[in-house]
Design a protein around this motif. Structure first.
Motif, PDB file in Angstrom:
ATOM      1  N   VAL A  64       0.852  -1.195   0.000  1.00  0.00           N
ATOM      2  CA  VAL A  64       0.000   0.000   0.000  1.00  0.00           C
ATOM      3  C   VAL A  64       0.890   1.247   0.000  1.00  0.00           C
ATOM      4  N   ALA A  65       1.974   1.191   0.766  1.00  0.00           N
ATOM      5  CA  ALA A  65       2.855   2.354   0.890  1.00  0.00           C
ATOM      6  C   ALA A  65       3.507   2.740  -0.432  1.00  0.00           C
ATOM      7  N   ILE A  66       3.845   1.750  -1.268  1.00  0.00           N
ATOM      8  CA  ILE A  66       4.581   2.054  -2.497  1.00  0.00           C
ATOM      9  C   ILE A  66       3.720   1.984  -3.747  1.00  0.00           C
ATOM     10  N   ALA A  67       2.437   1.665  -3.607  1.00  0.00           N
ATOM     11  CA  ALA A  67       1.592   1.476  -4.787  1.00  0.00           C
ATOM     12  C   ALA A  67       1.565   2.728  -5.664  1.00  0.00           C
ATOM     13  N   ARG A  68       1.362   3.891  -5.058  1.00  0.00           N
ATOM     14  CA  ARG A  68       1.265   5.118  -5.843  1.00  0.00           C
ATOM     15  C   ARG A  68       2.609   5.471  -6.461  1.00  0.00           C
ATOM     16  N   ASP A  69       3.688   5.195  -5.752  1.00  0.00           N
ATOM     17  CA  ASP A  69       5.023   5.455  -6.277  1.00  0.00           C
ATOM     18  C   ASP A  69       5.288   4.632  -7.533  1.00  0.00           C
ATOM     19  N   LEU A  70       4.704   3.438  -7.592  1.00  0.00           N
ATOM     20  CA  LEU A  70       4.895   2.562  -8.742  1.00  0.00           C
ATOM     21  C   LEU A  70       3.945   2.877  -9.888  1.00  0.00           C
ATOM     22  N   GLY A  71       2.978   3.762  -9.647  1.00  0.00           N
ATOM     23  CA  GLY A  71       2.029   4.111 -10.686  1.00  0.00           C
ATOM     24  C   GLY A  71       0.688   3.423 -10.556  1.00  0.00           C
ATOM     25  N   GLY A  72       0.481   2.695  -9.452  1.00  0.00           N
ATOM     26  CA  GLY A  72      -0.794   2.034  -9.222  1.00  0.00           C
ATOM     27  C   GLY A  72      -1.727   2.906  -8.399  1.00  0.00           C
ATOM     28  N   ASP A  73      -2.934   2.415  -8.184  1.00  0.00           N
ATOM     29  CA  ASP A  73      -3.926   3.139  -7.398  1.00  0.00           C
ATOM     30  C   ASP A  73      -3.890   2.602  -5.965  1.00  0.00           C
ATOM     31  N   ASP A  74      -3.351   3.408  -5.051  1.00  0.00           N
ATOM     32  CA  ASP A  74      -3.171   2.916  -3.686  1.00  0.00           C
ATOM     33  C   ASP A  74      -4.494   2.696  -2.965  1.00  0.00           C
ATOM     34  N   ARG A  75      -5.581   3.317  -3.439  1.00  0.00           N
ATOM     35  CA  ARG A  75      -6.877   3.108  -2.798  1.00  0.00           C
ATOM     36  C   ARG A  75      -7.373   1.692  -3.054  1.00  0.00           C
ATOM     37  N   VAL A  76      -7.283   1.250  -4.299  1.00  0.00           N
ATOM     38  CA  VAL A  76      -7.695  -0.115  -4.632  1.00  0.00           C
ATOM     39  C   VAL A  76      -6.792  -1.126  -3.934  1.00  0.00           C
ATOM     40  N   VAL A  77      -5.484  -0.869  -3.984  1.00  0.00           N
ATOM     41  CA  VAL A  77      -4.525  -1.785  -3.359  1.00  0.00           C
ATOM     42  C   VAL A  77      -4.802  -1.906  -1.868  1.00  0.00           C
ATOM     43  N   ALA A  78      -5.072  -0.780  -1.199  1.00  0.00           N
ATOM     44  CA  ALA A  78      -5.337  -0.802   0.238  1.00  0.00           C
ATOM     45  C   ALA A  78      -6.567  -1.636   0.566  1.00  0.00           C
ATOM     46  N   VAL A  79      -7.667  -1.387  -0.139  1.00  0.00           N
ATOM     47  CA  VAL A  79      -8.912  -2.100   0.164  1.00  0.00           C
ATOM     48  C   VAL A  79      -8.759  -3.598  -0.069  1.00  0.00           C
ATOM     49  N   VAL A  80      -8.202  -3.982  -1.215  1.00  0.00           N
ATOM     50  CA  VAL A  80      -8.108  -5.406  -1.549  1.00  0.00           C
ATOM     51  C   VAL A  80      -7.066  -6.110  -0.682  1.00  0.00           C
ATOM     52  N   GLN A  81      -5.923  -5.457  -0.432  1.00  0.00           N
ATOM     53  CA  GLN A  81      -4.899  -6.082   0.403  1.00  0.00           C
ATOM     54  C   GLN A  81      -5.425  -6.369   1.810  1.00  0.00           C
ATOM     55  N   TYR A  82      -6.136  -5.415   2.404  1.00  0.00           N
ATOM     56  CA  TYR A  82      -6.617  -5.646   3.759  1.00  0.00           C
ATOM     57  C   TYR A  82      -7.875  -6.493   3.800  1.00  0.00           C
ATOM     58  N   LEU A  83      -8.553  -6.589   2.677  1.00  0.00           N
ATOM     59  CA  LEU A  83      -9.606  -7.591   2.552  1.00  0.00           C
ATOM     60  C   LEU A  83      -8.979  -8.989   2.569  1.00  0.00           C
ATOM     61  N   ARG A  84      -7.847  -9.142   1.867  1.00  0.00           N
ATOM     62  CA  ARG A  84      -7.131 -10.428   1.889  1.00  0.00           C
ATOM     63  C   ARG A  84      -6.697 -10.792   3.305  1.00  0.00           C
TER      64      ARG A  84
END
Length: 373
Positions: free
Chosen positions: A129-149
């Motif tokens: 989640v911390a580096i998602a935006r730095d890599l060009g991804g959407d950290d909001r989607v990554v945060a929700v799905v990662q913590y859902l996992r």
């Protein structure tokens, strides 16, 4: 000015209150969950600050990188004994399954392939989640799905252990011992030095997500060589890092992005279930090759819920050292390899990604956190 101070004060007070409540309920990484949830709610009510300052995000990444690095110990690999090749193979297999699941999620019109890949990588949720935006991804989607996992794996683990493995709980294991740590003021100084050195290293080698991975790499090197000087990251600092990362993703939400993520959740849940089943199969393979029990194989390869894994391993008399070492190896491999693999995936699908990527989610968050600037 008054409005800005008021929005930050409201965000901080409500986050602390929710964090306390989630901690009492035993939720892992409660500060991050709370910060993410509160940030989303206040953003949707137009009560949140516009964004988290870039420097604050950088500091949070460095702190979390160092904290994760301290999970590695000098004798970690030795605890795997002759079984380290199969453990590493299982970890790589988990990474491959994660990336495949992420690619399937990236087939949606409103989620880019990079975001899908990062969202379903099975390890290091807070780091990704911390580096998602730095890599060009959407950290909001990554945060929700990662913590859902993390939430689904943690919640289902007791049921799986109880109804499938039926362990004997009469002979619990001893928990992992704690090594001597340096005074907090010395640790703070070490953290500052490692953070600067790690970020500089990340710049020099053009490491993706170097703000987190650079300090983590330096910390791991110090740990495995026995030159960590008793480094221990104060929990207060870790919690602040979690909060900043959660706010960073949470306050960027809009009603449109929330609707888009909501539409993707059924697919995400299905892919998480498939990922959990696939890694359980890898656990059975690990059990067969190493001679460990099926329960130990399952715990060693669980795609999340490290704290629940540790508690279950201790309670059931399992090989705690082996299981925790395998889990830490999984987290490290995921964090270091995922950015590279995810970017490779985007390169392969690049001619389709720009056409399919929805403005609904990505436009508000595509400006990177320039950690390597």
């Amino acid at each position: 000015m008054v409005r800005t101070v008021g929005s930050w004060s409201l965000l901080a007070v409500v986050t602390v209150a929710v964090t306390v409540g989630l901690t009492l309920l035993g939720v892992p990484s409660a500060a991050l969950f709370a910060a993410l949830a509160v940030g989303i709610v206040l953003a949707l009510c137009s009560l949140a600050p516009a964004r988290v300052p870039r420097r604050a995000g950088q500091v949070a990444q460095a702190v979390l990188g160092i904290y994760i690095g301290t999970m590695v110990h000098q004798d970690s690999l030795a605890s795997l004994g002759p079984h380290w090749p199969i453990v590493l193979a299982v970890v790589v297999g988990t990474l491959a399954i994660s990336i495949l699941a992420g690619a399937l999620m990236g087939l949606r019109r409103d989620i880019s392939p990079l975001t899908g890949a990062l969202a379903l990588v099975a390890g290091g949720a807070s780091g990704l989640v911390a580096i998602a935006r730095d890599l060009g991804g959407d950290d909001r989607v990554v945060a929700v799905v990662q913590y859902l996992r993390v939430g689904l794996v943690t919640a289902t683990m007791p049921l799986v252990v109880l109804f499938i493995f039926r362990p004997d709980r009469s002979h619990p294991s001893a928990a992992l011992g704690q090594t001597a740590t340096a005074p907090w003021y010395l640790s703070i100084g070490l953290i500052a030095v490692i953070a600067v050195a790690g970020v500089t290293l990340g710049k020099l080698v053009h490491l993706p997500g170097g703000g987190l991975l650079g300090p983590m790499a330096v910390t791991v090197l110090l740990e495995v060589t026995g030159h960590d000087f008793g480094l221990s990251v104060p929990q207060a600092l870790v919690q602040i890092g979690y909060v900043l990362i959660g706010w960073q993703a949470g306050v960027a939400f809009t009603r449109e992005s929330l609707h888009a993520i909501g539409r993707a959740l059924p697919l995400a849940v299905g892919l998480i279930a498939a990922l959990t089943a696939a890694t359980a199969g890898l656990g059975m393979l690990l059990s067969h090759v190493t001679g460990m029990t099926p329960l130990e194989g399952y715990l060693a390869t669980s795609p999340g819920g490290v704290y629940a894994v540790l508690a279950t391993a201790v309670e059931t008399g399992s090989n705690v050292t082996f299981i925790v070492t395998a889990q830490v190896l999984r987290i490290l491999v995921m964090l270091f390899a995922a950015p590279l693999v995810a970017r490779g995936l985007v390169a392969l699908t690049g001619r389709f990604a720009r056409r399919r990527q929805s403005r609904e989610i990505t436009d508000d968050s595509k400006e990177p956190i320039a950690v390597a600037d």
